[in-house]
Scaffold this motif. Structure first.
Motif, mmCIF file in Angstrom:
data_model
loop_
_atom_site.group_PDB
_atom_site.id
_atom_site.type_symbol
_atom_site.label_atom_id
_atom_site.label_comp_id
_atom_site.label_asym_id
_atom_site.label_seq_id
_atom_site.Cartn_x
_atom_site.Cartn_y
_atom_site.Cartn_z
ATOM 1 N N THR A 18 0.830 -1.196 0.000
ATOM 2 C CA THR A 18 0.000 0.000 0.000
ATOM 3 C C THR A 18 0.865 1.247 0.000
ATOM 4 O OG1 THR A 18 -0.088 0.189 2.412
ATOM 5 C CG2 THR A 18 -1.762 -1.214 1.366
ATOM 6 N N ASP A 19 0.214 2.398 -0.106
ATOM 7 C CA ASP A 19 0.911 3.678 -0.045
ATOM 8 C C ASP A 19 0.897 4.265 1.360
ATOM 9 O OD1 ASP A 19 1.466 3.614 -2.751
ATOM 10 O OD2 ASP A 19 -0.393 4.649 -3.298
ATOM 11 N N ILE A 20 0.502 3.477 2.332
ATOM 12 C CA ILE A 20 0.447 3.956 3.720
ATOM 13 C C ILE A 20 1.858 4.310 4.167
ATOM 14 C CG2 ILE A 20 -0.040 3.306 6.108
ATOM 15 C CD1 ILE A 20 -2.270 1.484 5.005
ATOM 16 N N GLN A 21 2.039 5.544 4.644
ATOM 17 C CA GLN A 21 3.351 6.005 5.073
ATOM 18 C C GLN A 21 3.588 5.783 6.566
ATOM 19 O OE1 GLN A 21 5.798 7.356 2.996
ATOM 20 N NE2 GLN A 21 4.398 6.552 1.466
ATOM 21 N N GLU A 22 2.497 5.768 7.332
ATOM 22 C CA GLU A 22 2.634 5.608 8.777
ATOM 23 C C GLU A 22 1.451 4.810 9.305
ATOM 24 O OE1 GLU A 22 3.034 8.675 12.480
ATOM 25 O OE2 GLU A 22 4.078 9.186 10.620
ATOM 26 N N PHE A 23 1.736 3.896 10.225
ATOM 27 C CA PHE A 23 0.709 3.020 10.767
ATOM 28 C C PHE A 23 0.972 2.847 12.255
ATOM 29 C CE2 PHE A 23 -0.584 -1.296 12.005
ATOM 30 C CZ PHE A 23 -1.927 -1.281 11.651
ATOM 31 N N ARG A 24 -0.064 2.942 13.063
ATOM 32 C CA ARG A 24 0.071 2.745 14.505
ATOM 33 C C ARG A 24 -1.065 1.851 14.981
ATOM 34 N NH1 ARG A 24 0.475 7.709 18.481
ATOM 35 N NH2 ARG A 24 2.313 7.939 17.221
ATOM 36 N N LEU A 25 -0.724 0.864 15.799
ATOM 37 C CA LEU A 25 -1.696 -0.051 16.373
ATOM 38 C C LEU A 25 -1.441 -0.098 17.873
ATOM 39 C CD1 LEU A 25 -3.870 -2.300 16.060
ATOM 40 C CD2 LEU A 25 -1.982 -3.897 15.756
ATOM 41 N N GLU A 26 -2.472 0.207 18.657
ATOM 42 C CA GLU A 26 -2.357 0.159 20.111
ATOM 43 C C GLU A 26 -3.541 -0.605 20.674
ATOM 44 O OE1 GLU A 26 -1.425 3.773 22.279
ATOM 45 O OE2 GLU A 26 -0.734 4.678 20.409
ATOM 46 N N GLU A 27 -3.239 -1.533 21.563
ATOM 47 C CA GLU A 27 -4.295 -2.262 22.253
ATOM 48 C C GLU A 27 -3.742 -2.696 23.600
ATOM 49 O OE1 GLU A 27 -6.796 -6.301 21.639
ATOM 50 O OE2 GLU A 27 -6.722 -4.933 19.941
ATOM 51 N N GLY A 28 -4.316 -2.176 24.654
ATOM 52 C CA GLY A 28 -3.803 -2.486 25.992
ATOM 53 C C GLY A 28 -2.385 -1.974 26.125
ATOM 54 N N ASP A 29 -1.466 -2.834 26.566
ATOM 55 C CA ASP A 29 -0.073 -2.424 26.685
ATOM 56 C C ASP A 29 0.749 -2.802 25.451
ATOM 57 O OD1 ASP A 29 -0.040 -5.126 27.097
ATOM 58 O OD2 ASP A 29 1.289 -5.071 28.836
ATOM 59 N N ARG A 31 1.868 -2.021 21.663
ATOM 60 C CA ARG A 31 1.933 -0.872 20.760
ATOM 61 C C ARG A 31 2.879 -1.189 19.611
ATOM 62 N NH1 ARG A 31 3.756 5.053 22.762
ATOM 63 N NH2 ARG A 31 4.900 5.486 20.878
ATOM 64 N N LEU A 32 2.430 -0.938 18.389
ATOM 65 C CA LEU A 32 3.216 -1.186 17.190
ATOM 66 C C LEU A 32 3.156 0.059 16.326
ATOM 67 C CD1 LEU A 32 4.628 -3.116 15.098
ATOM 68 C CD2 LEU A 32 2.329 -3.605 14.269
ATOM 69 N N GLU A 33 4.325 0.546 15.908
ATOM 70 C CA GLU A 33 4.396 1.680 14.997
ATOM 71 C C GLU A 33 5.229 1.275 13.797
ATOM 72 O OE1 GLU A 33 5.495 5.498 16.579
ATOM 73 O OE2 GLU A 33 4.559 5.029 18.503
ATOM 74 N N VAL A 34 4.723 1.607 12.610
ATOM 75 C CA VAL A 34 5.438 1.330 11.370
ATOM 76 C C VAL A 34 5.478 2.634 10.591
ATOM 77 C CG1 VAL A 34 5.466 -0.024 9.244
ATOM 78 C CG2 VAL A 34 4.607 -1.053 11.346
ATOM 79 N N ARG A 35 6.674 3.027 10.146
ATOM 80 C CA ARG A 35 6.828 4.252 9.348
ATOM 81 C C ARG A 35 7.634 3.929 8.100
ATOM 82 N NH1 ARG A 35 8.301 7.093 14.499
ATOM 83 N NH2 ARG A 35 6.279 7.723 15.280
ATOM 84 N N VAL A 43 9.423 -0.315 4.283
ATOM 85 C CA VAL A 43 8.741 -0.230 5.562
ATOM 86 C C VAL A 43 9.760 -0.410 6.673
ATOM 87 C CG1 VAL A 43 7.041 -1.310 7.068
ATOM 88 C CG2 VAL A 43 6.594 -1.111 4.625
ATOM 89 N N LEU A 44 9.765 0.527 7.609
ATOM 90 C CA LEU A 44 10.624 0.420 8.778
ATOM 91 C C LEU A 44 9.725 0.123 9.959
ATOM 92 C CD1 LEU A 44 12.961 3.503 8.290
ATOM 93 C CD2 LEU A 44 13.413 1.131 7.711
#
Length: 156
Positions: A18-29, A31-35, A43-44
């Motif tokens: 995809t062309d998604i440049q930044e993605f963040r997923l948080e649930e409880g404790d 946390r995942l960040e992809v930039r 993808v980093l």
């Protein structure tokens, strides 16, 4: 929330397509960040330590990468084993263990040649061709980018 290996692979593969440049997923404790940097297009991904999960130190291996060999084969004759993901390159299954392969090793299709660690998941890379390892381009514990050449093999 707990990610299993397959679910994480599917998520990262989806984000790569995809062309998604930044993605963040948080649930409880968890946390995942992809930039993805706009200039590079890869993808980093980096895990974000949580208070209940201290960061795990990475000890460098005392095993240095082999020097490039004296070879008469042109680069076009060699098969390149590349990183299928962003991660950390490991030559051996554990610190102090013998490397999976050395320069000069004969390998078969499906044989494990190294490990790429991505988000605390150890991913074994398997050879796609049979042949002889002629170059190992990285030292143990080196960060790698998607598509980076890890080693070269002279096909049998």
């Amino acid at each position: 929330m707990q990610f299993d290996h397959d679910r994480l692979q599917q998520l990262l593969a989806f984000l790569c397509e995809t062309d998604i440049q930044e993605f963040r997923l948080e649930e409880g404790d968890f946390r995942l960040e992809v930039r993805r940097p706009p200039a590079h297009g890869s993808v980093l991904a980096a895990p974000v330590p949580t208070p209940s999960e201290p960061p795990m130190p990475v000890a460098p291996s005392p095993v240095p990468a082999a020097a490039p060999p004296q070879t008469t084969a042109s680069r076009s004759e060699l098969h390149e084993i590349t990183a299928p993901m962003v991660g950390t390159f490991y030559r051996a299954p554990a610190p102090g263990d013998a490397p999976f392969v050395e320069v000069g090793s004969r390998i078969g299709i499906g044989q494990t040649v190294c490990i790429l660690e991505a988000m605390k998941l150890m991913n074994e890379l398997e050879a796609e061709v049979a042949g002889e390892v002629v170059e190992i381009l990285l030292e143990n514990g080196t960060p790698v980018e998607f598509g980076q050449v890890l080693m070269r093999v002279r096909p049998a």
